[in-house]
Structure formats: C-alpha cells, structure tokens
Design an enzyme around this catalytic site. Sequence first.
Site, PDB file in Angstrom:
ATOM      1  N   LYS A 184      -6.055  -1.139   7.982  1.00 36.00           N
ATOM      2  CA  LYS A 184      -6.975  -1.006   6.847  1.00 36.00           C
ATOM      3  C   LYS A 184      -8.422  -0.954   7.346  1.00 36.00           C
ATOM      4  O   LYS A 184      -9.249  -0.200   6.828  1.00 36.00           O
ATOM      5  CB  LYS A 184      -6.800  -2.169   5.860  1.00 36.00           C
ATOM      6  CG  LYS A 184      -5.465  -2.208   5.134  1.00 36.00           C
ATOM      7  CD  LYS A 184      -5.238  -1.038   4.201  1.00 36.00           C
ATOM      8  CE  LYS A 184      -6.110  -1.083   2.968  1.00 36.00           C
ATOM      9  NZ  LYS A 184      -5.801   0.060   2.047  1.00 36.00           N
ATOM     10  N   TYR A 239      -1.378  -4.777   9.841  1.00 33.41           N
ATOM     11  CA  TYR A 239      -1.788  -4.300   8.505  1.00 33.41           C
ATOM     12  C   TYR A 239      -3.307  -4.299   8.379  1.00 33.41           C
ATOM     13  O   TYR A 239      -3.916  -3.271   8.048  1.00 33.41           O
ATOM     14  CB  TYR A 239      -1.174  -5.183   7.410  1.00 33.41           C
ATOM     15  CG  TYR A 239      -1.850  -5.028   6.059  1.00 33.41           C
ATOM     16  CD1 TYR A 239      -1.742  -3.848   5.339  1.00 33.41           C
ATOM     17  CD2 TYR A 239      -2.620  -6.060   5.500  1.00 33.41           C
ATOM     18  CE1 TYR A 239      -2.377  -3.679   4.109  1.00 33.41           C
ATOM     19  CE2 TYR A 239      -3.256  -5.918   4.277  1.00 33.41           C
ATOM     20  CZ  TYR A 239      -3.135  -4.726   3.586  1.00 33.41           C
ATOM     21  OH  TYR A 239      -3.774  -4.562   2.366  1.00 33.41           O
ATOM     22  N   THR A 274      -9.321  -4.120   1.584  1.00 36.60           N
ATOM     23  CA  THR A 274      -8.901  -5.511   1.417  1.00 36.60           C
ATOM     24  C   THR A 274      -9.845  -6.471   2.136  1.00 36.60           C
ATOM     25  O   THR A 274     -10.454  -6.102   3.152  1.00 36.60           O
ATOM     26  CB  THR A 274      -7.466  -5.678   1.984  1.00 36.60           C
ATOM     27  OG1 THR A 274      -7.191  -7.066   2.161  1.00 36.60           O
ATOM     28  CG2 THR A 274      -7.304  -5.009   3.348  1.00 36.60           C
ATOM     29  N   ASP A 275      -9.896  -7.694   1.643  1.00 38.41           N
ATOM     30  CA  ASP A 275     -10.710  -8.714   2.328  1.00 38.41           C
ATOM     31  C   ASP A 275     -10.117  -9.074   3.693  1.00 38.41           C
ATOM     32  O   ASP A 275     -10.793  -9.698   4.516  1.00 38.41           O
ATOM     33  CB  ASP A 275     -10.850  -9.970   1.457  1.00 38.41           C
ATOM     34  CG  ASP A 275      -9.536 -10.647   1.111  1.00 38.41           C
ATOM     35  OD1 ASP A 275      -8.453 -10.110   1.463  1.00 38.41           O
ATOM     36  OD2 ASP A 275      -9.565 -11.722   0.475  1.00 38.41           O
ATOM     37  N   GLU A 276      -8.857  -8.649   3.928  1.00 44.94           N
ATOM     38  CA  GLU A 276      -8.221  -9.019   5.210  1.00 44.94           C
ATOM     39  C   GLU A 276      -8.893  -8.349   6.400  1.00 44.94           C
ATOM     40  O   GLU A 276      -8.683  -8.756   7.540  1.00 44.94           O
ATOM     41  CB  GLU A 276      -6.714  -8.696   5.169  1.00 44.94           C
ATOM     42  CG  GLU A 276      -6.041  -9.448   4.030  1.00 44.94           C
ATOM     43  CD  GLU A 276      -4.519  -9.471   4.060  1.00 44.94           C
ATOM     44  OE1 GLU A 276      -3.934  -9.329   5.139  1.00 44.94           O
ATOM     45  OE2 GLU A 276      -3.935  -9.655   2.982  1.00 44.94           O
TER      46      GLU A 276
HETATM   47  P1  NAD Z   1       2.104  -1.568  -2.995  1.00 44.62           P
HETATM   48  O1  NAD Z   1       2.803  -1.741  -1.691  1.00 44.62           O
HETATM   49  O2  NAD Z   1       2.603  -2.262  -4.218  1.00 44.62           O
HETATM   50  O3  NAD Z   1       2.033  -0.008  -3.366  1.00 44.62           O
HETATM   51  C1  NAD Z   1       1.752   0.968  -2.416  1.00 44.62           C
HETATM   52  C2  NAD Z   1       2.111   2.323  -3.032  1.00 44.62           C
HETATM   53  O4  NAD Z   1       1.762   3.352  -2.077  1.00 44.62           O
HETATM   54  C3  NAD Z   1       3.606   2.500  -3.321  1.00 44.62           C
HETATM   55  O5  NAD Z   1       3.786   3.098  -4.591  1.00 44.62           O
HETATM   56  C4  NAD Z   1       4.085   3.445  -2.214  1.00 44.62           C
HETATM   57  O6  NAD Z   1       5.181   4.262  -2.604  1.00 44.62           O
HETATM   58  C5  NAD Z   1       2.833   4.263  -1.970  1.00 44.62           C
HETATM   59  N1  NAD Z   1       2.791   4.859  -0.617  1.00 44.62           N
HETATM   60  C6  NAD Z   1       3.033   4.227   0.564  1.00 44.62           C
HETATM   61  N2  NAD Z   1       2.928   5.114   1.582  1.00 44.62           N
HETATM   62  C7  NAD Z   1       2.597   6.304   1.027  1.00 44.62           C
HETATM   63  C8  NAD Z   1       2.341   7.591   1.562  1.00 44.62           C
HETATM   64  N3  NAD Z   1       2.410   7.831   2.879  1.00 44.62           N
HETATM   65  N4  NAD Z   1       2.012   8.599   0.707  1.00 44.62           N
HETATM   66  C9  NAD Z   1       1.942   8.382  -0.632  1.00 44.62           C
HETATM   67  N5  NAD Z   1       2.190   7.184  -1.189  1.00 44.62           N
HETATM   68  C10 NAD Z   1       2.512   6.160  -0.368  1.00 44.62           C
HETATM   69  O7  NAD Z   1       0.586  -1.954  -2.704  1.00 44.62           O
HETATM   70  P2  NAD Z   1      -0.516  -2.641  -3.650  1.00 44.62           P
HETATM   71  O8  NAD Z   1      -0.382  -4.094  -3.541  1.00 44.62           O
HETATM   72  O9  NAD Z   1      -0.501  -1.981  -4.961  1.00 44.62           O
HETATM   73  O10 NAD Z   1      -1.842  -2.225  -2.858  1.00 44.62           O
HETATM   74  C11 NAD Z   1      -2.523  -1.019  -3.156  1.00 44.62           C
HETATM   75  C12 NAD Z   1      -3.758  -0.928  -2.276  1.00 44.62           C
HETATM   76  O11 NAD Z   1      -4.609  -2.039  -2.485  1.00 44.62           O
HETATM   77  C13 NAD Z   1      -3.430  -0.923  -0.780  1.00 44.62           C
HETATM   78  O12 NAD Z   1      -4.278   0.005  -0.156  1.00 44.62           O
HETATM   79  C14 NAD Z   1      -3.749  -2.332  -0.331  1.00 44.62           C
HETATM   80  O13 NAD Z   1      -4.167  -2.347   1.010  1.00 44.62           O
HETATM   81  C15 NAD Z   1      -4.897  -2.697  -1.264  1.00 44.62           C
HETATM   82  N6  NAD Z   1      -5.051  -4.123  -1.586  1.00 44.62           N
HETATM   83  C16 NAD Z   1      -3.993  -4.851  -2.050  1.00 44.62           C
HETATM   84  C17 NAD Z   1      -4.188  -6.192  -2.400  1.00 44.62           C
HETATM   85  C18 NAD Z   1      -3.055  -7.012  -2.960  1.00 44.62           C
HETATM   86  O14 NAD Z   1      -3.243  -8.222  -3.169  1.00 44.62           O
HETATM   87  N7  NAD Z   1      -1.899  -6.460  -3.261  1.00 44.62           N
HETATM   88  C19 NAD Z   1      -5.444  -6.769  -2.247  1.00 44.62           C
HETATM   89  C20 NAD Z   1      -6.505  -5.996  -1.773  1.00 44.62           C
HETATM   90  C21 NAD Z   1      -6.294  -4.676  -1.448  1.00 44.62           C
HETATM   91  P1  TYD Z   2       1.313 -12.401   0.767  1.00 40.68           P
HETATM   92  O1  TYD Z   2       1.626 -12.368  -0.689  1.00 40.68           O
HETATM   93  O2  TYD Z   2       2.210 -11.720   1.723  1.00 40.68           O
HETATM   94  O3  TYD Z   2      -0.196 -11.839   0.894  1.00 40.68           O
HETATM   95  P2  TYD Z   2      -1.193 -11.834   2.199  1.00 40.68           P
HETATM   96  O4  TYD Z   2      -0.465 -12.233   3.391  1.00 40.68           O
HETATM   97  O5  TYD Z   2      -1.608 -10.393   2.243  1.00 40.68           O
HETATM   98  O6  TYD Z   2      -2.297 -12.760   1.833  1.00 40.68           O
HETATM   99  O7  TYD Z   2       1.190 -13.910   1.232  1.00 40.68           O
HETATM  100  C1  TYD Z   2       0.268 -14.793   0.607  1.00 40.68           C
HETATM  101  C2  TYD Z   2       0.340 -16.113   1.339  1.00 40.68           C
HETATM  102  O8  TYD Z   2       1.638 -16.698   1.111  1.00 40.68           O
HETATM  103  C3  TYD Z   2       0.213 -15.984   2.850  1.00 40.68           C
HETATM  104  O9  TYD Z   2      -0.523 -17.096   3.336  1.00 40.68           O
HETATM  105  C4  TYD Z   2       1.641 -16.035   3.355  1.00 40.68           C
HETATM  106  C5  TYD Z   2       2.327 -16.942   2.348  1.00 40.68           C
HETATM  107  N1  TYD Z   2       3.760 -16.663   2.101  1.00 40.68           N
HETATM  108  C6  TYD Z   2       4.696 -17.707   2.177  1.00 40.68           C
HETATM  109  O10 TYD Z   2       4.359 -18.864   2.455  1.00 40.68           O
HETATM  110  N2  TYD Z   2       6.022 -17.413   1.951  1.00 40.68           N
HETATM  111  C7  TYD Z   2       6.447 -16.159   1.651  1.00 40.68           C
HETATM  112  O11 TYD Z   2       7.695 -15.942   1.479  1.00 40.68           O
HETATM  113  C8  TYD Z   2       5.484 -15.104   1.552  1.00 40.68           C
HETATM  114  C9  TYD Z   2       5.900 -13.696   1.250  1.00 40.68           C
HETATM  115  C10 TYD Z   2       4.143 -15.406   1.792  1.00 40.68           C
END
Ligand code: NAD
Ligand code: TYD
Length: 340
Positions: free
Chosen positions: A157, A153, A125-127
């Site tokens: 990562k 988090y 992630t970019d975080e």
């Molecule tokens: P999500 O929370 O929707 O899904 C995570 C999945 O992992 C779930 O199906 C969960 O059951 C499974 N999981 C959790 N712990 C586990 C374990 N110990 N063993 C096996 N499975 C397990 O997450 P997402 O948003 O789909 O993100 C997927 C990946 O992409 C993550 O690594 C996250 O850091 C990365 N990512 C997400 C975003 C975003 O905007 N959502 C952006 C950049 C990177």
């Molecule tokens: P989120 O979807 O949790 O992603 P991330 O924190 O990983 O970027 O949140 C996106 C942005 O929205 C973040 O600045 C936090 C804000 N946010 C709210 O203002 N209210 C909410 O209820 C949630 C879940 C997030």
Amino acid sequence: MTIFVTGGAGFIGSNFIFHMLGKYPKYRIVCLDKLTYAGNLSTLESVMGNPNFRFAKVDICDREAIYNLFAEEHPDVVVNFAAESHVDRSIDNPEVFLQTNILGTQVLMDACRKFGITRYHQVSTDEVYGDLPLDRPDLFFTEETPIHTSSPYSASKAAADLLVLAYHRTYGLPVTISRCSNNYGPYHFPEKLIPLMIANALNDKPLPVYGRGLNVRDWLYVEDHCKAIDLILHKGRVGEVYNIGGHNEMRNIDIVKMICHALNKPESLITYVADRKGHDMRYAIDPTKIHRELGWLPQTKFADGIEKTIAWYLDNRQWWETILSGEYQHYYEKMYTNRQ
Ligand code: NAD
Ligand code: TYD
C-alpha cells in the site's frame, strides 16, 4: 459525472457505492471488480437494477480490459478501493499483494493519463505509517509521519501511495490519497477481527485472539469513511494526502469481550493463539487536517456503530454463512488449526 469505483464488490467499496448512488442521483457509478475471494456480487444485489449503476468484472492489472472500459465509459473520476487487504494473507503469500496493490494501481493511473480524468483517488491505509508504542498515548499519525511499514500488505500500500504521488509530480495527474484507520460495519468480510468474532461467537466457536490481545486499533464506522472520501473528491486539494480516523482507540481484547457481552456469549470462548508475525502494536490517526480543511468529523459513535454492525450480522446470516461454507473454510483451517 461518471465515477469508476474499483473493488466495489468488497467491504468499503460497496458501502461507498451505496452512499454515492443514494446521495447523487445524477452520477453514474461503474464498479470494476475482479471478484476475488473477498468480492461478493450478492453484496451489490440492491443496486444491480439501478440505471445509474453498471458492474464490470475486470482485474485492475489487466491493461487491455481496463483501457477498453475507459474508452467505453470515459470516467471523470476513479476511486481505487481494489486491493488485497488482509495482513495475515500477505504474510502467507505476498506476491498477489504486490501485483494488485502496486501494479494494478499503475495500470489504473496509466489509463487515467491516456484517457484524461479530473481526479484519481487512492484509498490507502494508516498502516503505511507502521505502528506506535503502547506507552506513548500522546503520539498520533499525521500526514507528515514517515512511511515505515511492517507487513507485505502495508508495504504494498505504501509503494502504491508513493507511485500515486510520483504520477502527480511527474505527469501532473490530479490525484488525492486518503489514509484511513480500521473500518467496521456491514459487509465486512469475516476474516477480519470484528466480523470474525461475531460469526464465531454466534456459532459458539473459539474466539482466536492473537498474542495477549493488547494491540490497539482506531475503529471508524465505514459510512464515516465513505463520507470523508466523498468530501475529498468534491473539495479536497489535488496532490494532497488526508488522514481519516475518529480518535476511537480500543484494545483487541476489549472489542472481543464487548462482542461476547452483546451476544450473550461466555468470555470462556476467548482463546489466546500465537501472535501475528511483525504484529503492529498501535494505530492512532490525527484527523486535524481533514477536519480543518474539509469540515469532516465522524458521526457514528463506536457504541452505536458496533450495535448496528452486530444487528446487521444477525439480520444477514445468509450473507456471511455462504462465505463461511465456501473456499474460506480452507483458509480458516490453514490459519487457525494448531495455532495455540
Ligand atoms: P476487501 O478485501 O473487502 O475488498 C477488496 C475488493 O477488491 C474485493 O471486492 C476484491 O474482489 C477486489 N479486488 C481485489 N483484487 C482485485 C483486482 N486485481 N482487480 C479488481 N478488483 C480486485 O477490502 P476493503 O476492506 O473493502 O478495503 C478496500 C480498500 O480500503 C483497500 O484498498 C484497503 O487497503 C483500504 N483500507 C481498508 C481498511 C479496512 O479497515 N478494511 C482501512 C483503511 C484502508
Ligand atoms: P484485522 O481485522 O486483520 O485488521 P488489521 O490487522 O489490518 O488491523 O485485525 C485487527 C486486529 O485484531 C489486529 O491487531 C490483529 C487482531 N486479530 C486477532 O487477534 N485475531 C484474529 O483472528 C484476527 C483476524 C485479528
């Protein structure tokens, strides 16, 4: 070619499985997922009967179970999406983030070393780069930006990323890492900003904006992320990190207002609540490297992507209403009651 997709019952992993099964009819995809609160088997319903697909309920921290599955399937490629992914939960309880995101990554890479693979891809992630100030719109995250994390988090990562690079340098494991900006699209768990606001607005519930809503995120349609990972797997250079993002920076408050307008709901639903601890101000990716080396460019404009996403949540109410009616209710009460 057999690909292990961990975390494939979650948001991005499931979209990646749909993309790969659709594009490569000869690939076998095995989804490994623990089915935590964020994993949803109903998401994978449409591919369960596909002969090229297998689902295995397994925790990536469970070394024995992971080794057994490697011995059985001998995957060529592992793409690790499995993670605890929500910043607010990591602030509340960091431990499981360290277990899954760091130690789970280690178990997977040990299995890759033991059984041999052609590629281990870490979805990051970019975080991991921390945040950028709002008054410096000229700054972006490149792959050279120092790791500088804010939340448990992002720290977990970042630790995993460092471990992945260490396994490459020390053991020669053929790894790649992608660091993507915020995704949105179908099957996004309704604890995250966009689906939470859509679900609340549809239920005429308050829309809880943290702080003043001025934080900026760089939003990418999930399909564009999946296509970028596909490209990295096939054409990316081993040992490299690739940033993924589409120069689509938006303030949270503007996203929430846009959702109100799209659903014909009043902005009076917006409720400003206490800010997130350590809240990152701005994320913004410089995607030059993946564009130059692999020719990747995002294909979905935000206006189209958000329209498709809102339409998906309107058409798939049962998917998210089931989630909202379950264990998630306790989380919502804990996080949002008395937050003003
Ligand atoms: P999500 O929370 O929707 O899904 C995570 C999945 O992992 C779930 O199906 C969960 O059951 C499974 N999981 C959790 N712990 C586990 C374990 N110990 N063993 C096996 N499975 C397990 O997450 P997402 O948003 O789909 O993100 C997927 C990946 O992409 C993550 O690594 C996250 O850091 C990365 N990512 C997400 C975003 C975003 O905007 N959502 C952006 C950049 C990177
Ligand atoms: P989120 O979807 O949790 O992603 P991330 O924190 O990983 O970027 O949140 C996106 C942005 O929205 C973040 O600045 C936090 C804000 N946010 C709210 O203002 N209210 C909410 O209820 C949630 C879940 C997030």
